[in-house]
Motif scaffolding. Structure first.
Motif, mmCIF file in Angstrom:
data_model
loop_
_atom_site.group_PDB
_atom_site.id
_atom_site.type_symbol
_atom_site.label_atom_id
_atom_site.label_comp_id
_atom_site.label_asym_id
_atom_site.label_seq_id
_atom_site.Cartn_x
_atom_site.Cartn_y
_atom_site.Cartn_z
ATOM 1 N N ASN A 1 14.078 -24.775 -35.830
ATOM 2 C CA ASN A 1 13.281 -24.771 -34.602
ATOM 3 C C ASN A 1 13.994 -25.491 -33.453
ATOM 4 O OD1 ASN A 1 11.037 -24.065 -33.058
ATOM 5 N ND2 ASN A 1 9.965 -25.990 -33.504
ATOM 6 N N THR A 2 15.234 -25.100 -33.211
ATOM 7 C CA THR A 2 15.991 -25.585 -32.062
ATOM 8 C C THR A 2 16.515 -24.374 -31.282
ATOM 9 O OG1 THR A 2 18.133 -25.650 -33.202
ATOM 10 C CG2 THR A 2 16.735 -27.621 -33.363
ATOM 11 N N GLN A 3 17.100 -24.645 -30.107
ATOM 12 C CA GLN A 3 17.675 -23.591 -29.285
ATOM 13 C C GLN A 3 19.186 -23.482 -29.496
ATOM 14 O OE1 GLN A 3 15.671 -21.486 -27.383
ATOM 15 N NE2 GLN A 3 14.153 -22.603 -28.603
ATOM 16 N N ILE A 4 19.689 -24.065 -30.561
ATOM 17 C CA ILE A 4 21.113 -23.979 -30.870
ATOM 18 C C ILE A 4 21.486 -22.518 -31.130
ATOM 19 C CG2 ILE A 4 22.882 -24.605 -32.560
ATOM 20 C CD1 ILE A 4 21.385 -27.274 -32.905
ATOM 21 N N ALA A 5 22.569 -22.061 -30.458
ATOM 22 C CA ALA A 5 22.940 -20.647 -30.530
ATOM 23 C C ALA A 5 24.202 -20.406 -31.331
ATOM 24 C CB ALA A 5 23.115 -20.080 -29.113
ATOM 25 N N ASN A 6 25.018 -21.440 -31.526
ATOM 26 C CA ASN A 6 26.265 -21.281 -32.281
ATOM 27 C C ASN A 6 26.459 -22.488 -33.191
ATOM 28 O OD1 ASN A 6 27.655 -18.817 -30.956
ATOM 29 N ND2 ASN A 6 27.072 -20.098 -29.204
ATOM 30 N N ILE A 7 27.021 -22.231 -34.355
ATOM 31 C CA ILE A 7 27.273 -23.325 -35.282
ATOM 32 C C ILE A 7 28.522 -23.030 -36.108
ATOM 33 C CG2 ILE A 7 25.763 -22.365 -37.054
ATOM 34 C CD1 ILE A 7 25.102 -25.228 -37.885
ATOM 35 N N THR A 8 29.347 -24.040 -36.258
ATOM 36 C CA THR A 8 30.487 -23.975 -37.171
ATOM 37 C C THR A 8 30.079 -24.669 -38.462
ATOM 38 O OG1 THR A 8 32.088 -24.005 -35.363
ATOM 39 C CG2 THR A 8 32.889 -24.623 -37.550
ATOM 40 N N ILE A 9 29.977 -23.926 -39.531
ATOM 41 C CA ILE A 9 29.490 -24.478 -40.793
ATOM 42 C C ILE A 9 30.626 -25.212 -41.491
ATOM 43 C CG2 ILE A 9 28.440 -23.960 -43.026
ATOM 44 C CD1 ILE A 9 27.363 -21.370 -41.792
ATOM 45 N N PRO A 10 30.476 -26.513 -41.728
ATOM 46 C CA PRO A 10 31.503 -27.222 -42.501
ATOM 47 C C PRO A 10 31.533 -26.716 -43.942
ATOM 48 C CG PRO A 10 30.128 -28.754 -41.248
ATOM 49 C CD PRO A 10 29.443 -27.429 -41.211
ATOM 50 N N ALA A 11 32.707 -26.647 -44.526
ATOM 51 C CA ALA A 11 32.851 -26.137 -45.895
ATOM 52 C C ALA A 11 32.233 -27.066 -46.922
ATOM 53 C CB ALA A 11 34.324 -25.909 -46.218
ATOM 54 N N THR A 12 31.893 -28.289 -46.529
ATOM 55 C CA THR A 12 31.313 -29.258 -47.457
ATOM 56 C C THR A 12 29.804 -29.123 -47.599
ATOM 57 O OG1 THR A 12 31.218 -30.816 -45.601
ATOM 58 C CG2 THR A 12 33.110 -30.982 -47.076
ATOM 59 N N VAL A 13 29.170 -28.328 -46.760
ATOM 60 C CA VAL A 13 27.707 -28.218 -46.756
ATOM 61 C C VAL A 13 27.219 -27.535 -48.034
ATOM 62 C CG1 VAL A 13 25.794 -26.942 -45.696
ATOM 63 C CG2 VAL A 13 27.337 -28.304 -44.273
ATOM 64 N N ASP A 14 26.192 -28.118 -48.651
ATOM 65 C CA ASP A 14 25.533 -27.423 -49.766
ATOM 66 C C ASP A 14 24.080 -27.086 -49.463
ATOM 67 O OD1 ASP A 14 24.160 -29.897 -50.287
ATOM 68 O OD2 ASP A 14 25.827 -30.533 -51.527
ATOM 69 N N LYS A 15 23.541 -27.628 -48.359
ATOM 70 C CA LYS A 15 22.203 -27.261 -47.904
ATOM 71 C C LYS A 15 22.244 -27.131 -46.379
ATOM 72 C CE LYS A 15 19.296 -27.305 -51.520
ATOM 73 N NZ LYS A 15 20.299 -27.331 -52.562
ATOM 74 N N LEU A 16 21.913 -25.924 -45.886
ATOM 75 C CA LEU A 16 21.837 -25.683 -44.451
ATOM 76 C C LEU A 16 20.503 -25.026 -44.132
ATOM 77 C CD1 LEU A 16 22.867 -25.399 -41.539
ATOM 78 C CD2 LEU A 16 24.054 -23.297 -42.253
ATOM 79 N N GLN B 1 17.529 -13.492 -35.892
ATOM 80 C CA GLN B 1 18.164 -12.184 -35.772
ATOM 81 C C GLN B 1 19.620 -12.361 -36.160
ATOM 82 O OE1 GLN B 1 16.904 -9.054 -34.690
ATOM 83 N NE2 GLN B 1 18.910 -8.271 -35.324
ATOM 84 N N LEU B 2 20.033 -11.779 -37.288
ATOM 85 C CA LEU B 2 21.407 -11.926 -37.759
ATOM 86 C C LEU B 2 22.174 -10.641 -37.460
ATOM 87 C CD1 LEU B 2 23.478 -13.685 -39.141
ATOM 88 C CD2 LEU B 2 22.666 -12.845 -41.353
ATOM 89 N N ASN B 3 23.002 -10.714 -36.413
ATOM 90 C CA ASN B 3 23.763 -9.542 -35.980
ATOM 91 C C ASN B 3 25.134 -9.452 -36.629
ATOM 92 O OD1 ASN B 3 21.688 -8.798 -34.227
ATOM 93 N ND2 ASN B 3 22.506 -10.062 -32.571
ATOM 94 N N SER B 4 25.689 -10.597 -37.002
ATOM 95 C CA SER B 4 27.048 -10.594 -37.533
ATOM 96 C C SER B 4 27.174 -11.620 -38.646
ATOM 97 C CB SER B 4 28.040 -10.918 -36.406
ATOM 98 O OG SER B 4 29.359 -11.020 -36.909
ATOM 99 N N LEU B 5 27.815 -11.197 -39.740
ATOM 100 C CA LEU B 5 28.079 -12.082 -40.867
ATOM 101 C C LEU B 5 29.518 -11.867 -41.317
ATOM 102 C CD1 LEU B 5 27.061 -14.089 -43.061
ATOM 103 C CD2 LEU B 5 26.411 -12.080 -44.417
ATOM 104 N N ILE C 1 20.661 -18.695 -33.233
ATOM 105 C CA ILE C 1 21.904 -18.285 -33.894
ATOM 106 C C ILE C 1 21.796 -16.828 -34.342
ATOM 107 C CG2 ILE C 1 23.414 -18.711 -35.865
ATOM 108 C CD1 ILE C 1 22.465 -21.646 -35.765
ATOM 109 N N THR C 2 22.789 -16.015 -33.973
ATOM 110 C CA THR C 2 22.807 -14.604 -34.371
ATOM 111 C C THR C 2 24.046 -14.258 -35.186
ATOM 112 O OG1 THR C 2 23.905 -13.959 -32.299
ATOM 113 C CG2 THR C 2 21.480 -13.919 -32.339
ATOM 114 N N GLU C 3 24.968 -15.213 -35.347
ATOM 115 C CA GLU C 3 26.189 -14.974 -36.106
ATOM 116 C C GLU C 3 26.411 -16.110 -37.098
ATOM 117 O OE1 GLU C 3 29.513 -14.476 -33.546
ATOM 118 O OE2 GLU C 3 28.559 -12.900 -32.334
ATOM 119 N N LEU C 4 26.833 -15.756 -38.291
ATOM 120 C CA LEU C 4 27.186 -16.745 -39.304
ATOM 121 C C LEU C 4 28.584 -16.444 -39.826
ATOM 122 C CD1 LEU C 4 23.937 -17.113 -41.490
ATOM 123 C CD2 LEU C 4 24.822 -18.733 -39.789
#
Length: 224
Positions: free
Chosen positions: A128-143, A170-174, A150-153
């Motif tokens: 529930n934020t307006q964050i539109a882009n995120i770089t997922i760290p490779a260490t994450v086990d819960k996101l 809305q997931l447009n790109s994976l 965010i529309t791209e992962l």
């Protein structure tokens, strides 16, 4: 040898403007160290720790449910867990050298989040934020990234055994690196594009498994 006193401080719903906190020890044979500080639901509009900026033992800080609009976490060198949820925070400063492992930012006013270099982060929640882009760290086990912009992962190289909760989006790109494994992607109430659906259908389940779950998550159906 001088002893250290590790303090765990809980103050909730004090409703003081501003909240004033002063802690001391009765003698000079011990050094004062604050290990965990919980100041939830206190209507705070500003937060500083005078005299404790260099406290190397402050590892856990919870400030959820206040009125903070900005937060400077760069003053804490060894902050492992930070919870700023339910604050109108729009500006956040953190240092990746801190080694933050848990970061909770649900229901804030943040529109961006820079996570480059955060190579110890295990738990991230930005629901529930307006964050539109995120770089997922490779260490994450819960996101947790439900109800965001965010529309791209992009699943990074080395990401493994991670649960990603991406609901109401809305997931447009994976996209995914080759060296990932056992990623569980939860997509209840998320619309996915043809590109995303094709990637999921062509992905081995030891790489990515996607689910649509019922309300409450009691029943989940694999969609690939």
């Amino acid at each position: 040898m001088q002893a250290s006193i590790i303090l765990y401080i809980y103050i909730e719903r004090a409703h003081s403007f501003p909240l004033s906190l002063r802690v001391g020890v009765a003698h000079n044979s011990a050094s004062l160290q604050v290990g965990e500080l919980y100041l939830d639901n206190n209507l705070l509009t500003e937060f500083t720790l005078t005299g404790l900026q260099q406290n190397e033992h402050l590892h856990v800080l919870h400030l959820t449910g206040n009125q903070l609009t900005q937060f400077d976490g760069a003053q804490f060198d060894n902050l492992y867990s930070l919870n700023l949820s339910d604050n109108p925070v729009s500006r956040l400063a953190l240092k990746h050298e801190q080694g933050i492992r848990t970061l909770v930012l649900d229901n804030t006013a943040l529109t961006e989040l820079e996570l480059s270099g955060f190579n110890r982060l295990n738990y991230l929640s930005i629901n529930n934020t307006q964050i539109a882009n995120i770089t997922i760290p490779a260490t994450v086990d819960k996101l947790y990234a439900s109800d965001t912009n965010i529309t791209e992962l992009n699943l990074p190289d080395g990401l493994s055994h991670a649960d990603i909760y991406f609901r109401g989006n809305q997931l447009n790109s994976l996209s995914s690196a080759d060296n990932i494994g056992y990623i569980r992607l939860y997509l209840r109430d998320t619309e996915i594009s043809e590109q995303v659906n094709e990637l999921l259908q062509n992905s081995f389940r030891d790489k990515i498994t996607a689910y649509r779950c019922s309300e409450g998550g009691y029943i989940c159906t694999v969609i690939n």
